[in-house]
Design a protein around this motif. Structure first.
Motif, short mmCIF file in Angstrom:
data_model
loop_
_atom_site.label_atom_id
_atom_site.label_comp_id
_atom_site.label_asym_id
_atom_site.label_seq_id
_atom_site.Cartn_x
_atom_site.Cartn_y
_atom_site.Cartn_z
N PHE A 59 26.58 35.79 41.22
CA PHE A 59 26.85 35.61 42.64
C PHE A 59 25.54 35.37 43.37
N ILE A 60 25.67 34.89 44.59
CA ILE A 60 24.44 34.62 45.36
C ILE A 60 24.69 34.92 46.83
N TYR A 82 45.49 35.34 46.36
CA TYR A 82 45.55 34.60 45.11
C TYR A 82 46.44 35.31 44.09
N PHE A 108 29.43 27.16 50.13
CA PHE A 108 29.64 28.17 51.14
C PHE A 108 30.66 27.71 52.20
N MET A 110 30.53 41.87 33.74
CA MET A 110 29.48 40.87 33.49
C MET A 110 28.22 41.52 32.90
N ILE A 118 26.81 41.74 43.04
CA ILE A 118 28.21 41.89 42.63
C ILE A 118 29.19 41.10 43.50
N GLY A 119 28.67 40.25 44.35
CA GLY A 119 29.57 39.41 45.16
C GLY A 119 30.44 40.20 46.11
N CYS A 120 29.91 41.26 46.68
CA CYS A 120 30.72 42.12 47.56
C CYS A 120 30.72 41.63 48.99
N GLN A 121 29.76 40.81 49.35
CA GLN A 121 29.66 40.23 50.70
C GLN A 121 29.38 41.24 51.80
N ARG A 150 45.05 31.02 41.07
CA ARG A 150 43.62 30.99 40.72
C ARG A 150 43.61 31.09 39.21
N TYR A 154 45.94 35.54 40.23
CA TYR A 154 45.00 35.22 39.16
C TYR A 154 45.79 35.15 37.86
N VAL A 169 34.23 43.51 37.96
CA VAL A 169 32.90 42.94 38.22
C VAL A 169 31.84 43.43 37.23
N ALA A 215 27.51 34.90 51.41
CA ALA A 215 27.45 35.34 50.02
C ALA A 215 28.69 34.87 49.29
N THR A 216 28.58 34.62 48.01
CA THR A 216 29.76 34.27 47.23
C THR A 216 30.54 35.55 46.95
N SER A 217 31.83 35.38 46.70
CA SER A 217 32.74 36.52 46.60
C SER A 217 33.22 36.75 45.18
N SER A 218 33.25 38.01 44.79
CA SER A 218 33.77 38.35 43.46
C SER A 218 35.28 38.09 43.37
N GLN A 219 35.94 37.95 44.50
CA GLN A 219 37.39 37.69 44.47
C GLN A 219 37.70 36.19 44.54
N VAL A 220 36.80 35.43 45.13
CA VAL A 220 37.05 33.99 45.25
C VAL A 220 36.46 33.26 44.04
N GLU A 221 35.16 33.48 43.80
CA GLU A 221 34.52 32.84 42.65
C GLU A 221 34.90 33.53 41.34
N VAL A 222 35.20 34.81 41.44
CA VAL A 222 35.61 35.67 40.32
C VAL A 222 34.47 35.93 39.35
N LYS A 230 38.41 44.46 47.65
CA LYS A 230 37.20 45.06 48.21
C LYS A 230 37.23 45.11 49.73
#
Lengths: 172, 781
Positions: free
Chosen positions: A49-50, B694, B6, B289, A14-17, B727, B696, B286, A38-45, B673
């Motif tokens: 995620f990874i 941001y 990253f 998805m 869920i990209g929570c980091q 964003r 959005y 989230v 980790a990628t972020s749910s707020q940045v990548e939206v 978060k």
């Protein structure tokens, strides 16, 4: 020889980091230095995620590149690092196709994911795996991860020549 | 993956925070970290240390270069040193009330983790709290009483004073105010920096005794709590873990990935097992998805959508007539309201495809026997918030399964330790009438959280809200970083800047609110005191065992109440309580012993069955009628409609045309978060991960305004303006809707917190806040 690896169930990340933050705290490096990212749910939206740390490659470029032998590939496949030998020359990071080892600004030595080797040796889990609130980041012998559906590549992750031991349960 | 993926980590927040810690606080805080002992590394070969001292620890070996590398991996003191693991709790007021294991070595907290044995916390804390050790020993901890030396506002300076001086100064001022203007010229503003039963409201007896203007804390869940008596009265109960077993999860106005992170694993499990997910939210959160349906309705139109779904269910005989015949009241009044909302009218009002009404209705009906409909607290935080809860609740009655409505749990932990024991709150308020839905005017001057700005600027806004004739002369903040968490902050700021306002702030950190204090008092963290917690998102009672001695000169909050009360000359019992008093108070008549509670850290309190909690064959629902009320005399008496009725929110896309002409976009400012209410905005990791403030915005709206991804933009309305980084998104937002995350601290962020824009109007029910009733315009900076 057992080769340990990480695995991410990418559809449900869920990209929570949380893993990234837990890893930083475990290593006690300054905020901003993250051996796991980790990628972020707020940045990548938008997902998927990874989350990625060291992939403990079967042919680790960092180990062969290090000019002072600070990196070792253990029998269990973990690529571990000795800061007392390290000279902080960055050559491991430059050799790593995933750009993984980071410079610890406070010590001017490198710092990397060692899969929490000391915790594993004590029968515990890596800090990131324990912290994952969705329980999508796991670790184990690579053949077990593959048996659970782990594939060599995922969204945002390419399998390089170094033979990374990071498996991803595909999004679909 | 490339390294560029990253490369987005920003150190801006960290750098700015460091600058503040070293410069802004000046001499007052210099040396405050003296008691924060660095970790001591192990002596083993290849050891490395978790603190900055590791450089010197390894320097000895650096002079004699090693040739053979250790293969142990990193050996960190926090992991290697023998220590004690202590059960404690996170009480930052989120659904999850995490069960924490804290490791203490030689009196120092060195590590925290989620209790791996608890099925809810399951070994992992959230992204906000991983650095709890850093938080506890942070440089910007307030460790001594401080007195203002500078000008009120950002950059204000303070000097260290003794506790005796602080108590003397505060109580002398208060006595003078009481002599000249009466107790009501004093008030307080509290929130839930400590959500635990003891600490949350432990200072309030002081203000009750002084006859201070009453503070109704109403930023939380008032829209739900005060609308509840009109429908079921009882609160349905469900184990959060049970979500994993459901066939349908409805996420309505809720963002669990930010606000109840630990339920995400149960939603995941449910979805993996084939369960369906419907999201009703102006924003694609989230879990969208994984969702089968996302109803991206315009903010404030939930009632129209709910009534439209009700109409579809009624028209298509998808309702439980037998159950309603036995348990329901007012179906015909409700049907009349639903009939106003055919699907095409719903689609037009809500800005959604017409077919989504049918899709949602069918999902609800087909999965009604095993569903969880979770509403977020945001639902109630708008001008039509209470009615929104009622309209959604009615859908659960219509399909004969009100147990699916999950907002908070009502049994388990929260029942064992409610917000605070009655004797703590109300004994000194005997004979006083506080405002309620039926009687909006109380017998004592009072205000509700959203009113704070009006209160501090001396406005007269209603019969028992006259702050013009006898203005507030002193306010004390505790557990509340109001300059982040409250709405309409420019007005709050105007009030706090008053030179004739004597402001006391009880805080852990130098928050944005502290910048306006005359006196700052140091507050301990939850690692420094005992607490009794009832989770409201899970069914565990959680004990908070103190782990370390209070830092600096922090004292227990009950002790602070004693010190201030005694200095005021009060000899009531409320000002001579001690730790044992509260232990006895909270442990009275519990089905477990204190020793058991301390040892286990948490107790699984079996939820009541729905029958036990909400209705039973003899008495029915605990409503006035004993029925599930689709309509009621009480709702008509208190709010002018028998059944849920859609009224356009005055400050929404359906609202005042003149206002819309100036501000054509609806702003949603949800929780991020990384932050929790007013907390964690000073923590470097949290700021780095938060990354950027941001805005959005949908591509269509952005294009209309010449805004591109990454542009700096100004978001404004009549209350204020904030800057943001654009964003640009596609297909993730309701029409004409933008969002930005709230709760960053101005002194650590690049841009102002979103509450400079939000409204201080009250909600329709419960006198609560209306963060979601907010119109803005956005322009390229």
């Amino acid at each position: 020889m057992t080769q340990m690896g990480f695995m991410l169930d990418q559809k449900y990340c869920i990209g929570c980091q949380t893993c990234q933050h837990a890893c930083r705290v475990r290593h006690g490096v300054e905020p901003g230095t993250y051996p796991r990212v980790a990628t972020s749910s707020q940045v990548e939206v938008e997902g998927p995620f990874i989350s990625m740390a060291c992939n403990h490659c079967s042919k680790p470029a960092c180990v062969v590149t290090c000019p002072v032998g600070a990196l070792t590939k253990r029998d269990d496949g973990l690529v571990v690092h000795d800061p007392d030998v390290c000279i902080g020359c960055l050559s491991c990071r430059d050799a790593c196709p995933y750009n993984h080892p980071q410079l610890n600004n406070e010590t001017q030595k490198m710092v990397k994911c060692d899969m929490c080797a000391a915790r594993l040796d004590a029968g515990e889990n890596p800090a990131c795996v324990d912290a994952c609130p969705v329980k999508v980041l796991t670790f184990g012998p690579i053949e077990d991860l593959e048996a659970e559906g782990g594939a060599n590549e995922g969204v945002g992750f390419v399998y390089e020549d170094t033979e990374p031991n990071f498996r991803i349960i595909p999004v679909s | 993956m490339t390294d560029q993926d990253f490369s987005k980590v920003s150190r801006r927040g960290f750098v700015k925070g460091s600058a503040l810690a070293s410069a802004g606080l000046g001499a007052a805080l210099c040396g405050l970290t003296a008691c924060a002992q660095p970790n001591v590394g192990t002596s083993g070969k290849g050891s490395s240390d978790a603190s900055a001292s590791s450089a010197s620890a390894s320097s000895a070996s650096a002079s004699e270069p090693k040739t053979e590398a250790a293969t142990s991996g990193y050996l960190y003191a926090a992991e290697q040193d023998e220590g004690e693991w202590i059960h404690t709790a996170c009480q930052r007021n989120c659904f999850d009330t995490c069960m924490i294991m804290a490791k203490v070595v030689d009196g120092r907290l060195v590590a925290v983790k989620g209790d791996p044995d608890n099925p809810y916390t399951a070994g992992g804390l959230c992204v906000k709290t991983q650095s709890y050790v850093d938080w506890t020993y942070a440089e910007d901890r307030i460790l001594y009483p401080l007195r203002r030396t500078g000008k009120k506002g950002p950059g204000c300076t303070f000097e260290r004073i003794t506790w005796d001086e602080a108590i003397e100064e505060i109580t002398t001022k208060w006595k003078d105010i009481i002599d000249q203007y009466g107790g009501e010229a004093i008030t307080w503003s509290r929130y839930q920096g400590n959500q635990g039963s003891l600490n949350r409201r432990v200072l309030e007896p002081l203000f009750f005794k002084m006859g201070a203007t009453y503070c109704e804390g109403s930023m939380c869940n008032n829209g739900y709590v005060f609308s509840l008596p009109y429908t079921t009265a009882g609160v349905p109960v469900m184990r959060a873990e049970a979500i994993a077993e459901k066939d349908l999860y409805v996420s309505w106005g809720h963002n669990p990935a930010a606000t109840t992170l630990h339920t995400m694993k149960f939603i995941k499990e449910m979805h993996k097992a084939g369960g369906k997910i419907a999201v009703v939210n102006p924003i694609a959160t989230v879990e969208t998805m994984w969702a089968d349906l996302h109803v991206a309705l315009k903010p404030g139109t939930d009632v129209a959508f709910a009534l439209g779904v009700g109409k579809y269910l009624l028209d298509n005989n998808m309702y439980d007539a037998e159950w309603i015949d036995k348990w329901g009241q007012g179906l015909e009044d409700y049907r009349a309201e639903c009939d106003q909302w055919p699907a095409d009218a719903v689609a037009a009002e809500c800005g959604i495809p017409t077919e989504q009404v049918e899709q949602f209705a069918k999902m609800l009906w087909e999965n009604r026997e095993n569903a969880c409909l979770k509403t977020g607290l945001a639902i109630g935080r708008k001008r039509v918030g209470g009615m929104t809860h009622i309209s959604i609740k009615c859908l659960t009655g219509l399909v004969g399964h009100p147990e699916m409505y999950f907002n908070m749990t009502s049994s388990g932990g929260i029942q064992q330790f409610s917000n605070a024991a009655p004797s703590m709150q109300s004994t000194m308020l005997e004979g006083v009438t506080l405002p309620s839905e039926a009687n909006p005017v109380g017998s004592i001057r009072n205000y509700s959280s959203p009113d704070l700005g009006k209160v501090l600027t001396g406005q007269n806004f209603g019969e028992d809200h006259n702050f013009a004739d006898n203005p507030i002369r002193s306010i004390m903040f505790f557990g509340n970083n109001a300059m982040v968490s409250h709405p309409n902050l420019n007005l709050v700021k105007e009030g706090l800047l008053r030179e004739d306002l004597f402001t006391v702030v009880h805080e852990v950190f130098m928050t944005d609110t502290c910048d306006y204090a005359d006196i700052i008092l140091p507050a301990p963290t939850n690692f420094e005191y005992e607490e009794f917690n009832g989770g409201y998102g899970h069914n565990y009672a959680v004990h908070n065992q103190p782990c370390i001695e209070p830092m600096g000169e922090c004292v227990a909050n009950w002790d602070l109440c004693n010190r201030l009360g005694q200095a005021m000359g009060y000899d009531d019992e409320a000002f001579s309580r001690d730790e044992q008093y509260f232990r006895d108070l909270f442990m009275a008549e519990k089905p477990f012993t204190y020793e058991e509670f301390v040892e286990k850290g948490w107790i699984d309190c079996e939820p009541k069955t729905f029958e036990e909690a909400v209705y039973n064959s003899e008495e029915g629902f605990p409503t006035a009628s004993g029925k599930f009320q689709f309509a009621s005399d009480e709702l008509e008496h208190d709010h002018g409609t028998r059944a849920p009725h859609y009224t356009p929110d005055p400050e929404s896309l359906q609202g005042d045309a003149e206002l819309l002409g100036k501000y054509p976009l609806a702003l949603v400012a949800p929780s991020s978060k990384e932050y929790l209410n007013g907390m964690f905005g000073n923590m470097p990791d949290n700021n780095i991960l938060f990354h950027e403030n941001y805005l959005y915005i949908d591509k269509e709206e952005a294009d209309d305004r010449g805004i591109a991804e990454g542009d700096e933009v100004v978001v404004r309305n009549d209350r204020g303006e904030v800057r943001r980084i654009a964003r640009v998104l596609e297909g993730r937002l309701a029409p004409n809707t933008v969002y930005t995350y709230a709760q960053s601290w101005d002194k650590f962020a690049n841009h102002e917190t979103a509450n400079f824009l939000t409204s201080d109007e009250r909600a329709d029910i419960g006198r609560g806040v209306t963060f979601l009733s907010c119109l803005v315009e956005v322009e390229k900076a």
